[in-house]
Design a protein around this motif. Sequence first.
Motif, short mmCIF file in Angstrom:
data_model
loop_
_atom_site.label_atom_id
_atom_site.label_comp_id
_atom_site.label_asym_id
_atom_site.label_seq_id
_atom_site.Cartn_x
_atom_site.Cartn_y
_atom_site.Cartn_z
N GLY A 12 72.28 16.86 61.04
CA GLY A 12 71.42 16.75 59.87
C GLY A 12 71.93 17.61 58.73
N ILE A 13 71.14 17.71 57.69
CA ILE A 13 71.52 18.51 56.54
C ILE A 13 71.07 19.95 56.76
CG2 ILE A 13 71.47 16.51 55.00
CD1 ILE A 13 68.76 17.47 53.95
N SER A 14 71.61 20.85 55.97
CA SER A 14 71.27 22.27 56.10
C SER A 14 69.84 22.52 55.64
CB SER A 14 72.23 23.11 55.27
OG SER A 14 71.92 22.97 53.88
N PRO A 15 69.23 23.61 56.11
CA PRO A 15 67.88 23.95 55.64
C PRO A 15 67.81 24.12 54.12
CG PRO A 15 68.39 25.21 57.60
CD PRO A 15 69.66 24.50 57.20
N LEU A 16 68.85 24.69 53.51
CA LEU A 16 68.85 24.87 52.05
C LEU A 16 68.89 23.51 51.35
CD1 LEU A 16 68.96 26.59 49.51
CD2 LEU A 16 71.45 26.69 49.78
N GLU A 17 69.75 22.61 51.82
CA GLU A 17 69.84 21.27 51.23
C GLU A 17 68.51 20.53 51.38
OE1 GLU A 17 71.76 18.18 49.15
OE2 GLU A 17 72.42 20.23 49.51
N PHE A 18 67.90 20.67 52.56
CA PHE A 18 66.62 20.02 52.83
C PHE A 18 65.55 20.53 51.88
CE2 PHE A 18 62.95 19.29 55.88
CZ PHE A 18 62.96 17.91 55.76
N ARG A 19 65.48 21.86 51.72
CA ARG A 19 64.50 22.47 50.82
C ARG A 19 64.72 22.03 49.37
NH1 ARG A 19 61.43 27.72 50.50
NH2 ARG A 19 61.67 27.66 52.73
N GLN A 20 65.98 22.03 48.94
CA GLN A 20 66.30 21.63 47.57
C GLN A 20 65.92 20.17 47.32
OE1 GLN A 20 67.46 23.51 44.98
NE2 GLN A 20 67.21 25.27 46.31
N THR A 21 66.20 19.31 48.29
CA THR A 21 65.90 17.90 48.13
C THR A 21 64.39 17.66 48.09
OG1 THR A 21 67.95 17.29 49.26
CG2 THR A 21 66.25 15.60 49.11
N LEU A 22 63.67 18.21 49.06
CA LEU A 22 62.23 17.98 49.11
C LEU A 22 61.47 18.72 48.01
CD1 LEU A 22 61.48 17.78 52.91
CD2 LEU A 22 61.95 15.97 51.28
N GLY A 23 62.13 19.70 47.38
CA GLY A 23 61.53 20.36 46.23
C GLY A 23 61.34 19.43 45.05
N ARG A 24 61.99 18.27 45.10
CA ARG A 24 61.84 17.27 44.04
C ARG A 24 60.58 16.43 44.22
NH1 ARG A 24 65.83 20.65 43.54
NH2 ARG A 24 67.24 20.15 41.86
#
Length: 166
Positions: A12-24
């Motif tokens: 899967g994607i990294s926790p940071l990438e996940f947070r950045q994406t879902l922050g949208r």
Amino acid sequence: MTHNPGNDATDGISPLEFRQTLGRFASGVTIVTAQDGEERRGMTASAFVSVSLTPPLILVSVDKWAHMHALLGQEDVTHFGVNVLSAAQRHLSDHFAGRPGPDEQVPWFMHERVPLIGGTIAQLVCRKHEVIEAGDHTLYLGFVEYSRYTDDDPLLYFRGQYHELG
């Protein structure tokens, strides 16, 4: 921006990438509340969703390291509250997200042994219906037994910042 997870898609994607994406994804801001003996507790949560109209079910996601997780995990804690914050209640979101202000600024009131917060645009009292383990969080499915709402404007959360409608 897109992200390619690399050779092993099962990682899967990294926790940071996940947070950045879902922050949208813009969301409202809630305070989940419960009673611990005589002490009222609250936790800021944007991971809140309506699940079903019939029966009336909602879901909140709680980090396993959060104090609220330990409280909701107690068998004698059968109910919890969800308070949807108004645009004027940013300070309460900060207070319950670990940046506390004076406790006397929290407009607590009780509804049948469940602490709620006054001035919010919506309040729900939920009976714990189901508890689901999900990675580093636990999902609490709540059966809504009471609700109250106003037509005030909500506090929104988007890209790590608070916003208001308009």
